[in-house]
Design an enzyme around this catalytic site. Sequence first.
Site, PDB file in Angstrom:
ATOM      1  N   LYS A   1      13.631  38.876   4.718  1.00 50.51           N
ATOM      2  CA  LYS A   1      14.295  38.595   6.244  1.00 50.51           C
ATOM      3  C   LYS A   1      14.928  37.314   5.036  1.00 50.51           C
ATOM      4  O   LYS A   1      16.902  37.484   5.931  1.00 50.51           O
ATOM      5  CB  LYS A   1      13.198  37.796   6.450  1.00 50.51           C
ATOM      6  N   GLY A   2      14.976  36.705   4.433  1.00 48.37           N
ATOM      7  CA  GLY A   2      15.972  35.699   3.957  1.00 48.37           C
ATOM      8  C   GLY A   2      17.499  36.000   3.373  1.00 48.37           C
ATOM      9  O   GLY A   2      18.022  36.004   3.361  1.00 48.37           O
TER      10      GLY A   2
ATOM     11  N   GLN B   1       7.307  49.957  15.261  1.00 47.83           N
ATOM     12  CA  GLN B   1       6.401  50.061  16.909  1.00 47.83           C
ATOM     13  C   GLN B   1       6.261  48.863  17.938  1.00 47.83           C
ATOM     14  O   GLN B   1       6.277  48.561  18.913  1.00 47.83           O
ATOM     15  CB  GLN B   1       6.475  51.002  17.626  1.00 47.83           C
TER      16      GLN B   1
ATOM     17  N   CYS C   1      14.965  19.910 -17.254  1.00 42.14           N
ATOM     18  CA  CYS C   1      13.863  18.707 -16.458  1.00 42.14           C
ATOM     19  C   CYS C   1      12.890  18.570 -17.647  1.00 42.14           C
ATOM     20  O   CYS C   1      12.750  18.015 -17.925  1.00 42.14           O
ATOM     21  CB  CYS C   1      13.570  19.360 -15.391  1.00 42.14           C
TER      22      CYS C   1
ATOM     23  N   HIS D   1      18.698  20.101 -12.195  1.00 38.64           N
ATOM     24  CA  HIS D   1      18.192  21.137 -12.362  1.00 38.64           C
ATOM     25  C   HIS D   1      19.288  21.974 -12.283  1.00 38.64           C
ATOM     26  O   HIS D   1      19.818  22.236 -11.149  1.00 38.64           O
ATOM     27  CB  HIS D   1      16.968  21.760 -11.365  1.00 38.64           C
TER      28      HIS D   1
ATOM     29  N   GLU E   1      20.345  25.099 -12.073  1.00 38.46           N
ATOM     30  CA  GLU E   1      20.403  25.974 -11.206  1.00 38.46           C
ATOM     31  C   GLU E   1      20.373  26.016 -10.028  1.00 38.46           C
ATOM     32  O   GLU E   1      20.754  27.275  -9.739  1.00 38.46           O
ATOM     33  CB  GLU E   1      18.999  26.883 -11.888  1.00 38.46           C
TER      34      GLU E   1
HETATM   35  N1  GLN Z   1       7.312  16.550 -14.695  1.00 35.81           N
HETATM   36  C1  GLN Z   1       8.514  16.341 -15.609  1.00 35.81           C
HETATM   37  C2  GLN Z   1       8.521  15.339 -14.312  1.00 35.81           C
HETATM   38  O1  GLN Z   1       8.040  14.503 -13.116  1.00 35.81           O
HETATM   39  C3  GLN Z   1       9.454  17.224 -15.030  1.00 35.81           C
HETATM   40  C4  GLN Z   1       9.728  17.565 -13.853  1.00 35.81           C
HETATM   41  C5  GLN Z   1      10.423  19.048 -13.010  1.00 35.81           C
HETATM   42  O2  GLN Z   1      10.755  19.252 -14.485  1.00 35.81           O
HETATM   43  N2  GLN Z   1      10.785  19.126 -12.191  1.00 35.81           N
HETATM   44  O3  GLN Z   1       9.301  14.046 -14.628  1.00 35.81           O
END
Ligand code: GLN
Length: 562
Positions: free
Chosen positions: A25-26, A200, A396, A537, A539
Amino acid sequence: MTMTTKKKNHKYIFIVGGVMSGVGKGIATSSIGKILQSKGFKVNPIKVDPYLNVDAGTMNPTEHGEVFVLDSGLETDQDMGNYERFLEMDLNPDDYMTSGMVYKHVIDKERNLGYRGKFVEAIPHVTDEITRRIKHAAEKNQSDISIIEIGGTIGDYQNILFIEAARILKIKNPQDVMFIMVSYLPVPGTIGEMKTRPTQNAVRQLNSYGVQPDAIIARGEFPLDQKRKEKLAIWCSVPVENVISAPDILSIYDVPLNFERDKISSVIMKSLHMRTKARNGELLEWKKFVKKRNKAKHKLEVAVVGKYFDTGDFMLSDAYLSVIEAIKFSSYWKDANTRLTWINSKEYEANPKKVTELKKFDGIIVPGGFGETGVEGVILAIEYVRKNKIPYLGLCYGMQLAVIEFCRNVLGWKEAHTSEINAHSPHVVIDIMPEQKKNLESANYGATMRLGAYPAVLKEGTIAREAYLSAGASAKADGTVEISERHRHRYEVNPEHISEIEKGGLVFSGASPDGRLMEIAELPRSIHPFFLGTQFHPEFKARPLHPHPLFTEFVSACLKKK
Ligand code: GLN
């Protein structure tokens, strides 16, 4: 009211799911948005999640998949990531709602006498609040068409109020609202024939709520033949041309092109009494991007080392959806296809020698994570790739653990750690942010991390700065390059140790503008071909037509190694 006024005849498309969940759906919502954009419309997608959590932030990724963070810091469902990627737009909190959010608003309002002593009931007060939010998002985005994906499947109790709100909107604005059901047509192995009956039944169930779908997207292993289209059309009371065949295909990015083969845009235009705006809405750029993938010459092997992979007997990489997509985009851009191998770091704790298997990979990624599980295994992996000059990208937690590995094995601080795991280490090199301490002490976990977009300034002469500049980032008049990236963490590099770590050779190539928080760590190219971690992040900001510079730099390094 000083709000911007809503466009006249704003249109709404509700996407609902029939038969079962997880059939796309997404992606259907994102693809419809993409097609409508190409026809000259401004669209805004909205995700409705029927659960009672107020946001997705407190949910376990193995249960829920990825938590996707918006610029604003709101923690949402991974579908929001798909919308952002397909539609190349930054969404805001108005584009997302959960039952928890809606109920909380209604209950808070009641407590504040906002309903002036009336009975407060699911209908109309909850349904009104849902509609208010949908309309508000449309106004805020100044869009022509809202595409609202209602989570769950027809027949669930949880999403009934959302469907009821949509039904009322349609009754009041019959020309401006349409329903599309994304359904599934199974082919039972023993019979070998595509079965229409479950769909259906799903339509009948929807009918029992007073809603008739205007179109059906028929998902299945195979394309729908004309016979089955006609059968569905008759049994589900939709015109045969409004049955869109949506077979499994290699890549989700082909879906908009596939939908258009069955002319979904004309179905939508007719149902919503509209005409397309753009003459050459051909998805040209998109087609070029899809072609890039199909024609990629090189093959890369990348390992992702982490812990949120296994649920029961299944491996679930959904928790890292944005990482997977970010790697794809940068790979296609570099004429490559990358295969990801998921490695549970607990395996290296049980058998440290196994880490040498990493030499067969062109690069390693350590994604975000929390807590103690598998951490020592990850650190072993990082040590191995640092010493063996295998390209490394840490996201992270992946940056924090790289800093710890560096401190342990290069600076000789054998007990270096993060206070998330060992607050009594003589070298707490990753420490809780002061403002976070109180939250943990009072068990105030929801939406209290350092969340959302923050700026960072890049250091001259570093890999990070070069990467962003070559992807089009511009330097200010005084030469500084400032970027903005999304965060989700409570811990950071301990300011007390920064200068010693830098003296030891690790470079903090990105930092908050006040210089307090370290946002990127890297080893110089003279020491390692690519060893870089980000506290944020990246990404979350990678897009098909605009891959993320750091992922692209990582992919280049993998290609060179190969
Ligand atoms: N656990 C780590 C923190 O809280 C890294 C968090 C994460 O990777 N999003 O800082």
